[in-house]
Motif scaffolding. Structure first.
Motif, mmCIF file in Angstrom:
data_model
loop_
_atom_site.group_PDB
_atom_site.id
_atom_site.type_symbol
_atom_site.label_atom_id
_atom_site.label_comp_id
_atom_site.label_asym_id
_atom_site.label_seq_id
_atom_site.Cartn_x
_atom_site.Cartn_y
_atom_site.Cartn_z
ATOM 1 N N TRP A 1 -12.864 -2.974 -15.526
ATOM 2 C CA TRP A 1 -13.083 -1.877 -14.483
ATOM 3 C C TRP A 1 -11.821 -1.958 -13.918
ATOM 4 C CZ3 TRP A 1 -12.591 -2.315 -9.117
ATOM 5 C CH2 TRP A 1 -13.330 -1.125 -8.340
ATOM 6 N N GLU A 2 -11.131 -2.957 -13.392
ATOM 7 C CA GLU A 2 -9.884 -2.793 -12.886
ATOM 8 C C GLU A 2 -8.880 -2.070 -13.623
ATOM 9 O OE1 GLU A 2 -9.131 -3.199 -9.650
ATOM 10 O OE2 GLU A 2 -10.355 -4.925 -8.987
ATOM 11 N N ILE A 3 -8.641 -2.531 -14.962
ATOM 12 C CA ILE A 3 -7.570 -1.995 -15.902
ATOM 13 C C ILE A 3 -7.922 -0.567 -16.035
ATOM 14 C CG2 ILE A 3 -6.891 -2.089 -18.190
ATOM 15 C CD1 ILE A 3 -7.514 -4.878 -17.995
ATOM 16 N N GLU A 4 -9.169 0.060 -16.416
ATOM 17 C CA GLU A 4 -9.482 1.186 -16.660
ATOM 18 C C GLU A 4 -9.177 2.205 -15.268
ATOM 19 O OE1 GLU A 4 -13.226 1.440 -18.445
ATOM 20 O OE2 GLU A 4 -12.398 0.747 -20.442
ATOM 21 N N ARG A 5 -9.470 1.765 -14.136
ATOM 22 C CA ARG A 5 -9.425 2.418 -13.031
ATOM 23 C C ARG A 5 -7.676 2.851 -12.977
ATOM 24 N NH1 ARG A 5 -8.878 1.976 -7.408
ATOM 25 N NH2 ARG A 5 -10.227 3.407 -6.226
ATOM 26 N N GLY A 6 -7.288 1.660 -13.118
ATOM 27 C CA GLY A 6 -5.555 1.428 -12.944
ATOM 28 C C GLY A 6 -4.772 2.432 -13.763
ATOM 29 N N LYS A 7 -5.376 2.614 -15.172
ATOM 30 C CA LYS A 7 -4.500 3.344 -15.960
ATOM 31 C C LYS A 7 -4.824 4.965 -15.595
ATOM 32 C CE LYS A 7 -4.664 2.337 -20.456
ATOM 33 N NZ LYS A 7 -5.357 1.911 -21.680
ATOM 34 N N VAL B 1 -0.656 6.648 -6.306
ATOM 35 C CA VAL B 1 -0.248 5.458 -5.885
ATOM 36 C C VAL B 1 0.805 5.584 -4.515
ATOM 37 C CG1 VAL B 1 1.250 3.381 -6.609
ATOM 38 C CG2 VAL B 1 -0.378 4.201 -8.229
ATOM 39 N N HIS B 2 1.579 6.536 -4.616
ATOM 40 C CA HIS B 2 2.353 6.700 -3.455
ATOM 41 C C HIS B 2 1.696 6.966 -2.335
ATOM 42 C CE1 HIS B 2 5.563 8.525 -1.196
ATOM 43 N NE2 HIS B 2 4.853 9.640 -0.742
ATOM 44 N N ARG B 3 0.518 7.779 -2.347
ATOM 45 C CA ARG B 3 -0.353 8.079 -1.189
ATOM 46 C C ARG B 3 -0.898 6.869 -0.594
ATOM 47 N NH1 ARG B 3 -1.433 12.713 -4.171
ATOM 48 N NH2 ARG B 3 -3.622 11.619 -5.037
ATOM 49 N N ALA B 4 -1.134 5.865 -1.598
ATOM 50 C CA ALA B 4 -1.690 4.750 -0.976
ATOM 51 C C ALA B 4 -0.727 3.779 -0.324
ATOM 52 C CB ALA B 4 -2.254 3.873 -2.297
ATOM 53 N N SER B 5 0.587 3.925 -0.682
ATOM 54 C CA SER B 5 1.590 3.036 -0.160
ATOM 55 C C SER B 5 2.043 3.866 1.179
ATOM 56 C CB SER B 5 2.695 3.012 -0.995
ATOM 57 O OG SER B 5 3.839 2.043 -0.717
ATOM 58 N N ALA C 1 -6.763 2.661 -0.142
ATOM 59 C CA ALA C 1 -5.383 2.413 -0.328
ATOM 60 C C ALA C 1 -5.413 0.794 -0.971
ATOM 61 C CB ALA C 1 -4.463 2.235 0.953
ATOM 62 N N TRP C 2 -5.922 0.125 -0.769
ATOM 63 C CA TRP C 2 -6.209 -1.312 -1.365
ATOM 64 C C TRP C 2 -6.664 -1.456 -2.823
ATOM 65 C CZ3 TRP C 2 -4.094 -6.026 -1.610
ATOM 66 C CH2 TRP C 2 -4.931 -6.971 -2.292
ATOM 67 N N CYS C 3 -7.643 -0.659 -2.883
ATOM 68 C CA CYS C 3 -8.221 -0.430 -4.426
ATOM 69 C C CYS C 3 -7.311 0.268 -5.365
ATOM 70 C CB CYS C 3 -9.572 0.347 -4.132
ATOM 71 S SG CYS C 3 -10.989 -0.458 -3.369
ATOM 72 N N THR C 4 -6.614 1.305 -4.883
ATOM 73 C CA THR C 4 -5.448 1.948 -5.854
ATOM 74 C C THR C 4 -4.451 1.139 -6.052
ATOM 75 O OG1 THR C 4 -6.062 4.237 -4.618
ATOM 76 C CG2 THR C 4 -4.077 3.729 -5.686
ATOM 77 N N LEU C 5 -3.882 0.250 -4.982
ATOM 78 C CA LEU C 5 -2.611 -0.528 -5.261
ATOM 79 C C LEU C 5 -3.304 -1.771 -6.445
ATOM 80 C CD1 LEU C 5 -1.079 -0.202 -1.859
ATOM 81 C CD2 LEU C 5 -0.366 0.775 -3.810
ATOM 82 N N ARG C 6 -4.396 -2.286 -5.875
ATOM 83 C CA ARG C 6 -4.844 -3.646 -6.664
ATOM 84 C C ARG C 6 -5.068 -3.123 -8.208
ATOM 85 N NH1 ARG C 6 -7.632 -8.344 -6.122
ATOM 86 N NH2 ARG C 6 -9.480 -8.592 -7.742
ATOM 87 N N SER C 7 -5.927 -1.867 -8.345
ATOM 88 C CA SER C 7 -6.162 -1.489 -9.781
ATOM 89 C C SER C 7 -4.889 -1.211 -10.303
ATOM 90 C CB SER C 7 -7.271 -0.205 -9.539
ATOM 91 O OG SER C 7 -8.214 -0.547 -9.149
ATOM 92 N N LEU D 1 8.005 -3.899 -8.079
ATOM 93 C CA LEU D 1 7.133 -3.169 -7.198
ATOM 94 C C LEU D 1 6.070 -3.850 -6.867
ATOM 95 C CD1 LEU D 1 7.261 0.406 -9.279
ATOM 96 C CD2 LEU D 1 8.277 -0.399 -7.228
ATOM 97 N N GLN D 2 5.467 -4.817 -7.526
ATOM 98 C CA GLN D 2 4.317 -5.699 -7.354
ATOM 99 C C GLN D 2 4.317 -6.601 -6.079
ATOM 100 O OE1 GLN D 2 2.135 -4.566 -8.702
ATOM 101 N NE2 GLN D 2 2.368 -4.109 -10.958
ATOM 102 N N GLN D 3 3.954 -6.091 -5.172
ATOM 103 C CA GLN D 3 4.014 -7.131 -3.966
ATOM 104 C C GLN D 3 2.556 -7.076 -3.462
ATOM 105 O OE1 GLN D 3 7.421 -6.043 -1.266
ATOM 106 N NE2 GLN D 3 8.126 -4.758 -2.921
#
Length: 476
Positions: free
Chosen positions: A338-344, A351-355, A306-312, A205-207
């Motif tokens: 910050w990135e980790i806590e946002r992503g979790k 994530v689907h909506r961002a994609s 979308a970028w912030c969601t997928l990056r985090s 998934l990580q692209q």
């Protein structure tokens, strides 16, 4: 002429003809590092000089492996080189010695590269400013009070100062493009899958991020890309090997260039950046290209969200184990936390909506390339900032709401994994370098390389305008 001013391919030719020995090249390289690196801090984990000279001597006495045979190379400190520390800029890994090469590093070794050490990077590559608690900050060789960019800032500064002639980097959010722009060199983000990552962790998934080459000429980049490229059977995504160097020179007369400028005003720009880039567009017109100014092709806010969601989500997937341990969490930089806590905290549907947004942007981008051959916009929104700052807090009066918002201009490319070269655009009134992004269609790596090479032959900014440390030192 100083031998270290030569491009990598020229050095390779001299080595092959035995007009230059690997020992002579290694000795000159080590002398340059001794003279320059103390100020710039681009090369880290430097290996013992006597041992390197022994290895160079052995190269002179063995059969040629490939075009990199005998050429000193320092690898970005996010990749692994067997026997060298892989700190990734983190105190948590400051003593971790790699037991094997990364995939592309092993390919470079097979082609004859001599690994001298690493190039500096921010902690885990987060942020377009190269500083960390392990090695400190890398300085811009054109102004030692300013940042070299990142996360491939060490590689770009080492290239600019002639400590290496060719380098690798990686790019998630402009990490090959921003430092290339700020150091007057070239940085190429290849199509996703062109250069394989290491076959570890989640690989489906990580692209988002990719490794790629950097150099002082597109031809050198094409040659290194041929070494790094090619599908790895241990990974589900990838592209077959492709030859670029023998086709890099072509007539660009009649090509249409779509100039995206500041994305219809969506991306604030520091004074002078757009002027420098737009002035450089005239060179393409002299080459026979038609430059067409385009309106913003997609809503910038949707791309950013979308970028912030997928990056985090991606970063949390990789670094969450370090965050889960209280001891290691205390040694993570605040941006990583910050990135980790946002992503979790993200849901699967977020994530689907961002994609979906990314997919919509991909379809729109394909439409754009039906009308133009290449897209272009600046590589950065600001000039190199003070080396002591973490990141710009505002641009042209607009407040930056995250640590990476100031690099928003690279997001349209990163979301789609399009091939993109940062080319030197010249210097501003402040004497600092800037670059422009040459953006190709999906899998259009060759087209980008060809246009970049035509630009280089018309301008040669890296050769004509080296930084003072490289220009003033004469090694014999």
């Amino acid at each position: 002429m100083d031998i270290l001013d030569c491009d990598a391919l020229d050095l390779s030719t001299l080595l092959e003809a035995r007009e230059l020995s690997a020992v002579e090249l290694m000795r000159a390289t080590l002398e340059r590092i001794t003279a320059v690196n103390g100020d710039v801090n681009a090369i880290v984990a430097l290996r013992d000089g006597d041992r390197l000279l022994e290895e160079a001597r052995a190269m002179d006495q063995t059969e040629r492996r490939g075009w990199l045979h005998g050429i000193p190379v320092a690898v970005k400190d996010l990749a692994h080189v067997e026997g060298i520390v892989s700190s990734m800029g983190s105190p948590l890994q400051a003593r971790k010695v790699a037991t094997q090469d990364s995939v592309f590093v092993e390919r470079m070794r097979r082609a004859g590269a001599l690994f001298i050490g690493k190039t500096n990077t921010p902690e885990f590559g987060l942020g377009s400013h190269t500083f960390n608690e392990v090695y400190g900050a890398t300085k811009n060789p054109y102004d030692m009070t300013r940042s070299a960019g990142g996360s491939s800032g060490g590689a770009a500064a080492a290239l600019a100062t002639r400590m290496v002639c060719v380098a690798d980097g990686s790019d998630m959010m402009g990490s090959l493009r921003n430092p290339a722009a700020w150091n007057n060199v070239y940085g190429f983000r290849p199509s996703f899958g062109r250069v394989p990552a290491d076959p570890e962790g989640e690989v489906f998934l990580q692209q988002m991020s990719t490794n790629g080459p950097m150099g002082r000429s597109p031809a050198d980049i094409a040659a290194l890309l041929e070494v790094m490229t090619g599908w790895d059977i241990r990974q589900p995504h990838g592209l077959l090997p492709q030859m670029f160097l023998d086709r890099i020179r072509t007539n660009v007369n009649g090509l249409r260039i779509g100039w995206l400028s500041d994305w219809g005003g969506a991306y604030p720009m520091e004074a002078g950046v757009l002027d420098t880039c737009e002035s450089a567009l005239g060179v393409f017109e002299q080459l026979g290209c038609e430059v067409v100014e385009l309106p913003a092709p997609f809503e910038a806010a949707k791309l950013w969200n979308a970028w912030c969601t997928l990056r985090s989500w991606s970063i949390a997937g990789t670094l969450s184990p370090l965050h889960a341990n209280l001891a290691s969490r205390g040694q993570l930089k605040e941006e990583a936390i910050w990135e980790i806590e946002r992503g979790k905290a993200l849901s699967a549907m977020a994530v689907h909506r961002a994609s979906v947004v990314r997919s919509d942007w991909f379809r729109r981008a394909v439409e754009l390339f039906a009308d133009v051959d290449i897209l272009m916009m600046p590589s950065a929104q600001v000039w190199p900032f003070a080396v002591g700052d973490r990141y710009p807090k505002e641009i042209a009066g607009r407040t930056m709401d995250t640590y990476h918002r100031w690099m928003e201009i690279v997001v349209p490319v990163s979301l789609l994994g399009l091939p993109c070269m940062s080319i030197p655009a010249g210097f501003g009134p402040n004497g600092l370098p800037m670059g422009m992004q040459l953006i190709g269609p999906p899998r259009g790596d060759l087209r980008v390389l060809q246009i970049a090479q035509a630009w280089h032959e018309a301008t040669n900014w890296p050769g004509k305008h080296p930084p003072r440390p490289a220009h003033s030192l004469r090694l014999h």
